[in-house]
Every structure is written in C-alpha cells, then in structure tokens.
Enzyme design. Structure first.
Site, mmCIF file in Angstrom:
data_model
loop_
_atom_site.group_PDB
_atom_site.id
_atom_site.type_symbol
_atom_site.label_atom_id
_atom_site.label_comp_id
_atom_site.label_asym_id
_atom_site.label_seq_id
_atom_site.Cartn_x
_atom_site.Cartn_y
_atom_site.Cartn_z
ATOM 1 N N ARG A 162 18.582 49.187 -3.532
ATOM 2 C CA ARG A 162 17.426 49.784 -2.876
ATOM 3 C C ARG A 162 17.678 49.832 -1.370
ATOM 4 O O ARG A 162 18.256 48.902 -0.799
ATOM 5 C CB ARG A 162 16.142 48.976 -3.147
ATOM 6 N N HIS A 203 20.014 59.419 -4.045
ATOM 7 C CA HIS A 203 19.479 58.532 -5.090
ATOM 8 C C HIS A 203 19.743 59.100 -6.493
ATOM 9 O O HIS A 203 18.826 59.341 -7.279
ATOM 10 C CB HIS A 203 17.965 58.318 -4.866
HETATM 11 P P1 NDP Z 1 18.114 43.085 -13.290
HETATM 12 O O1 NDP Z 1 16.763 42.506 -13.076
HETATM 13 O O2 NDP Z 1 18.686 43.123 -14.651
HETATM 14 O O3 NDP Z 1 19.165 42.266 -12.379
HETATM 15 C C1 NDP Z 1 18.920 41.921 -11.051
HETATM 16 C C2 NDP Z 1 20.078 41.066 -10.558
HETATM 17 O O4 NDP Z 1 19.898 40.771 -9.167
HETATM 18 C C3 NDP Z 1 20.143 39.709 -11.290
HETATM 19 O O5 NDP Z 1 21.482 39.335 -11.521
HETATM 20 C C4 NDP Z 1 19.515 38.748 -10.269
HETATM 21 O O6 NDP Z 1 19.966 37.410 -10.351
HETATM 22 C C5 NDP Z 1 19.985 39.365 -8.974
HETATM 23 N N1 NDP Z 1 19.125 38.951 -7.873
HETATM 24 C C6 NDP Z 1 17.804 39.197 -7.697
HETATM 25 N N2 NDP Z 1 17.368 38.596 -6.563
HETATM 26 C C7 NDP Z 1 18.428 37.970 -6.032
HETATM 27 C C8 NDP Z 1 18.622 37.164 -4.879
HETATM 28 N N3 NDP Z 1 17.610 36.883 -4.049
HETATM 29 N N4 NDP Z 1 19.847 36.657 -4.643
HETATM 30 C C9 NDP Z 1 20.881 36.905 -5.496
HETATM 31 N N5 NDP Z 1 20.776 37.665 -6.608
HETATM 32 C C10 NDP Z 1 19.560 38.187 -6.866
HETATM 33 O O7 NDP Z 1 18.089 44.536 -12.645
HETATM 34 P P2 NDP Z 1 18.946 45.824 -13.037
HETATM 35 O O8 NDP Z 1 20.376 45.421 -13.090
HETATM 36 O O9 NDP Z 1 18.352 46.486 -14.234
HETATM 37 O O10 NDP Z 1 18.661 46.775 -11.784
HETATM 38 C C11 NDP Z 1 18.998 46.369 -10.475
HETATM 39 C C12 NDP Z 1 18.446 47.342 -9.450
HETATM 40 O O11 NDP Z 1 19.182 48.541 -9.451
HETATM 41 C C13 NDP Z 1 17.014 47.816 -9.709
HETATM 42 O O12 NDP Z 1 16.059 46.854 -9.299
HETATM 43 C C14 NDP Z 1 16.951 49.060 -8.849
HETATM 44 O O13 NDP Z 1 16.536 48.738 -7.543
HETATM 45 C C15 NDP Z 1 18.394 49.540 -8.799
HETATM 46 N N6 NDP Z 1 18.566 50.836 -9.495
HETATM 47 C C16 NDP Z 1 19.000 51.918 -8.765
HETATM 48 C C17 NDP Z 1 19.218 53.122 -9.386
HETATM 49 C C18 NDP Z 1 19.796 54.272 -8.624
HETATM 50 O O14 NDP Z 1 19.875 55.388 -9.144
HETATM 51 N N7 NDP Z 1 20.227 54.084 -7.378
HETATM 52 C C19 NDP Z 1 18.927 53.333 -10.821
HETATM 53 C C20 NDP Z 1 18.507 52.122 -11.504
HETATM 54 C C21 NDP Z 1 18.325 50.926 -10.842
HETATM 55 P P3 NDP Z 1 19.684 36.520 -11.684
HETATM 56 O O15 NDP Z 1 20.607 37.102 -12.739
HETATM 57 O O16 NDP Z 1 20.072 35.164 -11.288
HETATM 58 O O17 NDP Z 1 18.235 36.704 -12.014
#
Ligand code: NDP
Length: 311
Positions: free
Chosen positions: A227, A275
């Site tokens: 994001r 995006h």
């Molecule tokens: P998930 O919820 O499956 O995974 C999020 C990951 O981020 C997890 O591994 C989590 O850690 C980690 N995380 C969250 N907060 C922190 C932090 N403070 N420090 C370290 N690690 C952190 O999400 P998705 O993989 O499904 O999606 C990720 C993002 O991708 C979405 O939120 C969206 O913003 C973006 N996206 C963008 C798209 C695009 O076209 N550009 C399309 C789809 C998504 P933990 O495993 O420990 O919980």
C-alpha cells in the site's frame, strides 16, 4: 437478505458483471447494484472496492462489508464504521500469483539490464553487460501472508536467495525468516531487491521513511505492491537522489490516481504502474457468494479481518 454491490471502480470491474457471476453461483440470492439499490434498510451485506468514510451509515441494517480484494485499510480508516459491522476481505492466489509475476518481471528487467539496452538503443549504441546471477542475488519479501508467501516462493523457484519478514516468526523452507521490528534491518541488509507486500496498518503506515532507507543496500531496488501510505514519498525521492538505494518500482501510491503534477512521475529512478500488480480475483469470487450464504444462515464468515490488528 440483500447484498448490494457498489464497487465504484468500473474500469476494473462493473457491478453488473459481479452480480451476474454471483447469481450464477447463488441464483436465489437478492443481489442489487449501486445504481439501483432499492430500500437501503434491506441491505445487510455490502460489497465494495473503493469505500468512502461514513458509507456504512447509509445502510441501517448492515452486518458485513465484503471487500473485493485483500487490502481493507480504506474501510478500517472510517471512524464512523459501526462497531457491529464485520469486515471481510478476499484471499486470492490468482492475484497473489500475478503480484509474484509482477515482482519477478521487474527484478529480471534489472538482472538483464533491459532498461539500459532500451536507453542505449535510442543512441544506436552496442554495449553488452553480464546478466546478474540469481544465485548471487538476494530478494527480501516484506510480508509473508497469503500473497507474500507466493511472491517468496516464486523467487525461490527461480533460484534467488530469499529472505522474508513478518510480524510473527516463521519457518519457511528456502527462505531466511526474520520477524518483528528488530528483524527488519537484518532482512534489508543484504537485499538487492526489497519487495513489500505488507498491509496498511497503524504499524506499517509511513514505515518506509528517511531512517529506514538508511538500512537499505545502496544497490537495492524497492518494489512496493502493498500500500502506498507505507511510504514517505518525499523521503523516498531524497533517498534515491542521495543513492541510498538504486531505484523504486511503485504499483501503489499514497494518492491514487497519482496527481499529474506529482514529482514521482518524472523521477529518473522511479517506475510507476497504476495499482495493477494483482488484478484478477479468480475463484475468490466464490467466497463472496459463500459469505452471503453464511450470513443468511448465521454461520461464521470467511476471511474476516481482525479489526484490532488491521489486517
Ligand atoms: P495477509 O494478511 O495474508 O498477510 C500480511 C502479512 O504482513 C503477514 O505475513 C503479516 O505478518 C505481515 N505484517 C503485517 N503487519 C506487519 C508488521 N507490522 N510487521 C511485519 N509484518 C507485518 O495479507 P495478503 O498477503 O493477502 O495481502 C497483503 C497486502 O497486499 C494487502 O493488505 C494489500 O494491501 C496488498 N495488495 C495489493 C494488491 C495490488 O494490486 N497492489 C492486490 C492485493 C493485495 P504475520 O504473518 O506475522 O501476521
């Protein structure tokens, strides 16, 4: 029970198209579209991509907002979001694989010097450069969730050294795993490419700032598909100007669409895409129909967002 589809992103997906797909899966469902919502009191489920603050208040009996994607920061940012409203997202390997492909495409662009060859073609120059070897190249994937895992695996499969970073500790074959704030500098230290697949949360917003860019390797490329609000874009441009990192590829920006006068458009070390890295929803659409069915039957919903954690 009424499901209202109001995506507000017609270039990507039209409300009518999604309605037709959902009715195909669930013919007896009462599914309406934003241009013809009927009695707003009947709407218990709302499906959106874009979302404006206070939107949920239009529907007094709303129980769930279903995002047609993975990132829900635009919904959670709504201070008027009623506490009783649940938020569900989609978890889609189709988008995840597209994002892995996107990251790999830009990494290979640099590994094979494709930008340089394109530039020197404009000058009719014939200079060759050795390709960088995958086995001698480290890719750091920040965020090891549904999508981050697919991205990390794609680079493992292509012979790269891969490290990953997440909030909670992980053990992933072929990936050097780091976790928590203390683990981030170590994950960045050796990375030639840093791919961020993080969600936007209070902890991640603004995290890519002047201080963090000092932890980047000066030869590193930053690829952001998470994001845009995670990046202080002024600090990024300064870091690039000061050679703290080599380049940035941004699929997401703090303001989208990016205003025409934004200096990032013309920055020589930044490549922008609108995006599109994860585009298609694939089979994840089935989960929208399934959540409708579950809501109707009082069953727990799929892919609910932890509102405290923010993802
Ligand atoms: P998930 O919820 O499956 O995974 C999020 C990951 O981020 C997890 O591994 C989590 O850690 C980690 N995380 C969250 N907060 C922190 C932090 N403070 N420090 C370290 N690690 C952190 O999400 P998705 O993989 O499904 O999606 C990720 C993002 O991708 C979405 O939120 C969206 O913003 C973006 N996206 C963008 C798209 C695009 O076209 N550009 C399309 C789809 C998504 P933990 O495993 O420990 O919980």
């Amino acid at each position: 029970m009424t499901l209202l589809i109001d995506i507000k992103h017609p270039q990507w997906m039209k409300d009518d198209e999604l309605r037709a797909e959902l009715l195909h899966l669930y013919p007896e469902a009462d599914i309406r579209t934003g241009d013809c919502p009927g009695n707003l009191h009947e709407v218990e489920m709302l499906t959106v991509s874009s979302y404006f603050p206070g939107e949920a208040l239009q529907y007094p009996n709303l129980k769930v907002i279903q995002k047609t994607g993975a990132g829900v920061n635009n919904i959670l940012a709504d201070r008027e979001l009623p506490k009783a409203v649940q938020v569900a997202r989609l978890q889609t390997d189709t988008s995840g694989n597209e994002m892995a492909e996107y990251a790999l495409a830009f990494v290979l662009q640099e590994q094979r010097h494709l930008r340089q060859y394109h530039e020197q073609q404009t000058r009719s120059e014939w200079n060759s450069y050795p390709p960088c070897k995958a086995a001698e190249t480290t890719v750091a994937v920040l965020g090891l969730g549904r999508i981050g895992l697919l991205v990390a695996q794609r680079f493992v499969d292509n012979g790269f050294e891969v490290v990953g970073w997440s909030r909670s500790p992980k053990d992933i074959p072929g990936v050097g795993c780091y976790a928590g704030a203390d683990g981030l500098p170590a994950a960045l230290k050796t990375a030639d490419y840093v791919v961020s697949v993080l969600p936007s949360t209070p902890q991640t917003r603004g995290m890519f700032n002047a201080g963090l860019f000092k932890s980047f390797n000066s030869r590193a490329f930053f690829i952001n598909v998470g994001r845009g609000d995670q990046v202080n874009e002024t600090d990024l441009m300064q870091a690039l100007d000061n050679d703290l990192l080599a380049g940035a590829i941004l699929d997401v920006m703090s303001i989208e669409p990016l205003p025409a006068d934004d200096p990032m458009w013309l920055h020589p070390k930044i490549q922008l895409t609108p995006h599109i890295s994860g585009y298609h929803l694939g089979d994840a659409i089935i989960d929208i129909a399934e959540n409708y069915r579950r809501l109707q039957n009082g069953e727990p919903l799929l892919n609910l967002v932890d509102l405290e954690r923010g993802y």
